[in-house]
Design a protein around this motif. Structure first.
Motif, short mmCIF file in Angstrom:
data_model
loop_
_atom_site.label_atom_id
_atom_site.label_comp_id
_atom_site.label_asym_id
_atom_site.label_seq_id
_atom_site.Cartn_x
_atom_site.Cartn_y
_atom_site.Cartn_z
N CYS A 1 2.78 -14.83 -53.81
CA CYS A 1 2.29 -14.94 -52.44
C CYS A 1 3.13 -15.94 -51.65
O CYS A 1 3.55 -16.98 -52.19
N ASP A 2 3.34 -15.62 -50.38
CA ASP A 2 4.09 -16.52 -49.50
C ASP A 2 3.27 -17.77 -49.21
O ASP A 2 2.03 -17.75 -49.22
N LEU A 3 3.99 -18.85 -48.94
CA LEU A 3 3.33 -20.08 -48.51
C LEU A 3 2.73 -19.89 -47.13
O LEU A 3 3.29 -19.20 -46.27
N LEU A 4 1.59 -20.52 -46.89
CA LEU A 4 0.89 -20.37 -45.61
C LEU A 4 0.79 -21.72 -44.91
O LEU A 4 0.48 -22.74 -45.54
N PRO A 5 1.06 -21.76 -43.61
CA PRO A 5 0.86 -23.02 -42.86
C PRO A 5 -0.62 -23.37 -42.84
O PRO A 5 -1.47 -22.50 -42.64
N PHE A 6 -0.94 -24.63 -43.05
CA PHE A 6 -2.36 -25.00 -43.18
C PHE A 6 -2.76 -26.11 -42.21
O PHE A 6 -3.74 -25.97 -41.48
N ASN B 1 -6.91 -29.51 -32.82
CA ASN B 1 -7.21 -28.80 -34.06
C ASN B 1 -5.98 -28.82 -34.96
O ASN B 1 -5.06 -28.01 -34.79
N PRO B 2 -5.93 -29.74 -35.92
CA PRO B 2 -4.72 -29.86 -36.78
C PRO B 2 -4.50 -28.65 -37.67
O PRO B 2 -3.43 -28.52 -38.27
N PHE B 3 -5.50 -27.75 -37.78
CA PHE B 3 -5.35 -26.57 -38.64
C PHE B 3 -4.76 -25.38 -37.90
O PHE B 3 -4.50 -24.35 -38.51
N TYR B 4 -4.55 -25.52 -36.61
CA TYR B 4 -3.99 -24.41 -35.84
C TYR B 4 -2.50 -24.26 -36.16
O TYR B 4 -1.78 -25.24 -36.32
N SER B 5 -2.05 -23.02 -36.22
CA SER B 5 -0.63 -22.75 -36.42
C SER B 5 -0.27 -21.46 -35.71
O SER B 5 -0.98 -20.44 -35.84
N ILE B 6 0.81 -21.50 -34.98
CA ILE B 6 1.28 -20.29 -34.30
C ILE B 6 1.78 -19.27 -35.31
O ILE B 6 1.87 -18.07 -35.01
N TRP B 7 2.06 -19.72 -36.55
CA TRP B 7 2.54 -18.83 -37.60
C TRP B 7 1.40 -18.08 -38.28
O TRP B 7 1.64 -17.25 -39.15
N ALA B 8 0.16 -18.36 -37.91
CA ALA B 8 -0.97 -17.79 -38.62
C ALA B 8 -1.19 -16.32 -38.29
O ALA B 8 -1.76 -15.57 -39.08
N SER B 9 -0.76 -15.87 -37.11
CA SER B 9 -0.95 -14.48 -36.70
C SER B 9 0.38 -13.73 -36.75
O SER B 9 1.45 -14.34 -36.72
N ASP B 10 0.28 -12.40 -36.79
CA ASP B 10 1.50 -11.58 -36.80
C ASP B 10 2.31 -11.76 -35.53
O ASP B 10 3.53 -11.91 -35.57
#
Length: 540
Positions: free
Chosen positions: A179-184, A363-372
């Motif tokens: 599995c790819d690493l996920l921004p958290f 929100n420190p958990f937000y990431s622009i990389w989280a969505s397609d």
């Protein structure tokens, strides 16, 4: 025939200045290579599986993976099934840092990457486009006895991108997906000593929450923070360089204002470059050690963006002012086609930064990389930014080539001069060409640094391809910018020395050439003789 220091300083003194600047440049690389540690450190964490025994979950309760108040733990999900513990009652707990260690404000920022360990099961495979819903809370404290204080809480979704490399058969059950690493999570400062993450994976068949995500065995985190030793070296460099650039900038502008003529565009742009260099140098980061300023990471990006825009614009104007004739030069509006895209690109960088780090202030958990869509936009932005940087450098090379060709055309008048006079102008042309080559080198290093920085910032999203940047590269490039700005302001400052004062008053032929050159060259206002030579064409 008063001009700039680059023209009137003796060759011996100019070589000494160049050697000193070169030694400082080598020293800036050595500071990063020999003194500073690597810029960042990555620490791996394995989440502890805690059991929430309370039927109605208390949001104020925090689960510690170890220590005197540690939670009730289970080894794996087989044990949970044997004890009839539901998935909704399992909390993955991670304490940052590891036992017997402390976090420090010198770490500046903290980036956390998430990775799931997912086992293959024939009856529970990962569906295409599966989304993992994560209920996560972040707490902090500054000693081991006080209660945890909530810092942030959010329910996030992360798309799983996993690949099973072997055949999907019953014999291969239990093997893990790749599995790819996920921004958290990303924090703009590290103001507290201890952090605690509690992660839940809520399951709801009816709402299709965390269904079709496979059999998750473990959660692994990678915490990345800046090394404290590198931070101290970086702060020391900023503290040393700030007064150096400030003093040369004040000295430069004082010399400009003492002249009888008003400053030309090139001189104003050089001064503006010095202002931007001072702005990025001011070590306001010292305050981040004592204050909980979460916006320092964003502020640093804004400062660097302003400097990039000014530096790139300066190089365009610097070359352009040696190409334009006197009717066109000394007007900023002439350069809107070149400077406009630079300003627009810098504005796009700012918007992109605000879309991620601006939101992360809340929100420190937000990431622009989280969505397609966000991932595609971010990847496209990095690629386009790299291409544009390369195109800019090629355009700058073309401008420098045009300047050199223009100078070669002006050299046709040199053979008619006396030997001393001709050697003087040939020396000026050589010095100017050398400075232009130094400018190109500086531009090339800046473009390389920009591209590597963009790739390095998003390298967790490139799969297995990572870029390791040594501390010497950071300190060397930063030192190069300061030395270049210092050199430009010093060499282009008006000189009190006059070339004509050194010539023999008894040489009538030379005197006649002085009159001729005065009428064709020196009647054009400008900082240097080369500048005046290039602009005389329109008035002849």
């Amino acid at each position: 025939m008063a001009g700039a220091i680059i023209e009137n300083m003796s060759t011996k003194k100019l070589v000494i200045v160049g050697v000193i600047l070169l030694l400082f440049q080598a020293f800036s690389f050595m500071v990063g290579g020999l003194i500073a540690p690597s810029p960042t450190t990555a620490v791996h964490y394995l989440a502890t599986k805690c059991v929430d025994t309370v039927k109605h979950h208390q949001s104020t309760k925090w689960f510690m993976p170890w220590g005197p108040n540690q939670c009730d733990k289970i080894r794996d999900f087989d044990e949970a099934m044997a004890k009839k513990i539901e998935a909704n009652n399992i909390v993955f707990a991670v304490h940052i840092p590891l036992p017997n260690k402390e976090m420090s404000p010198w770490f500046q920022f903290m980036l956390v990457i998430l990775q799931f360990d997912i086992a293959f099961k024939m009856y529970n495979q990962i569906e295409d486009g599966a989304l993992a819903t994560i209920d996560v809370g972040l707490a902090y404290r500054d000693d081991t006895l006080s209660e945890w204080t909530e810092m942030a809480h959010s329910i996030e979704q992360r798309k799983l991108s996993c690949n099973f490399t072997t055949t999907k058969t019953y014999e291969n059950e239990g093997r893990y997906y790749e599995c790819d690493l996920l921004p958290f999570m990303e924090l703009g400062n590290v103001a507290h000593k201890y952090y605690l993450l509690n992660i839940r994976l809520p399951v709801s068949e009816r709402k299709k929450i965390n269904v079709g995500i496979g059999e998750i065995k473990d959660i692994r985190l990678v915490g990345i923070h800046q090394n404290g030793g590198f931070t101290k070296v970086w702060f020391a460099m900023k503290t040393f360089l700030t007064p150096s650039i400030l003093i040369i900038m004040v000295w430069y502008w004082r010399r400009i204002t003492l002249m009888t003529r008003p400053p030309v565009l090139l001189e104003k742009v050089i001064f503006a470059l010095g202002l931007c260099m001072t702005f990025i140098n001011i070590p306001v980061e010292w305050f981040s050690v004592g204050f909980n300023w979460t916006w320092m990471l964003l502020f640093g990006d804004i400062r660097q963006g302003i400097f990039y825009a000014m530096l790139l614009s300066f190089w365009i104007i610097f070359c352009g002012e040696h190409l334009m004739d006197q009717m066109e030069r000394n007007r900023f509006s002439i350069y809107w086609k070149q400077v406009g895209p630079i300003v627009f690109g810098s504005f796009c960088l700012f918007i992109f930064d605000m879309c991620e780090r601006g939101v992360q202030l809340k929100n420190p958990f937000y990431s622009i990389w989280a969505s397609d869509v966000g991932t595609e936009l971010a990847m496209a932005f990095i690629i386009v930014a790299g291409i544009c940087a390369c195109l800019y450098f090629l355009f700058l090379c073309f401008m420098v080539f045009q300047v050199f060709r223009n100078i070669s055309g002006k050299r046709s008048s040199l053979p008619a001069m006396s030997k001393a006079r001709r050697l003087h102008y040939e020396g000026l042309i050589f010095r100017f060409k050398f400075l232009m080559l130094v400018t190109l080198t500086c531009a090339a290093m800046t473009v390389i640094f920009f591209i590597i920085s963009q790739v390095n910032e998003g390298h967790w999203h490139w799969g297995d391809y990572t870029v390791q940047v040594n501390s010497a590269f950071f300190t060397g490039i930063y030192g190069m910018w300061n030395l270049y700005v210092f050199a430009i302001m010093f060499l282009y400052a008006p000189s009190h020395k006059r070339y004509g004062d050194e010539q023999s008053s008894g040489d009538a032929g030379a005197s006649g050439e002085d009159i001729q050159l005065t009428t064709t060259i020196t009647h054009v206002d400008g900082p240097t003789e080369i500048y005046k030579m290039m602009g005389k064409e329109a008035q002849e």
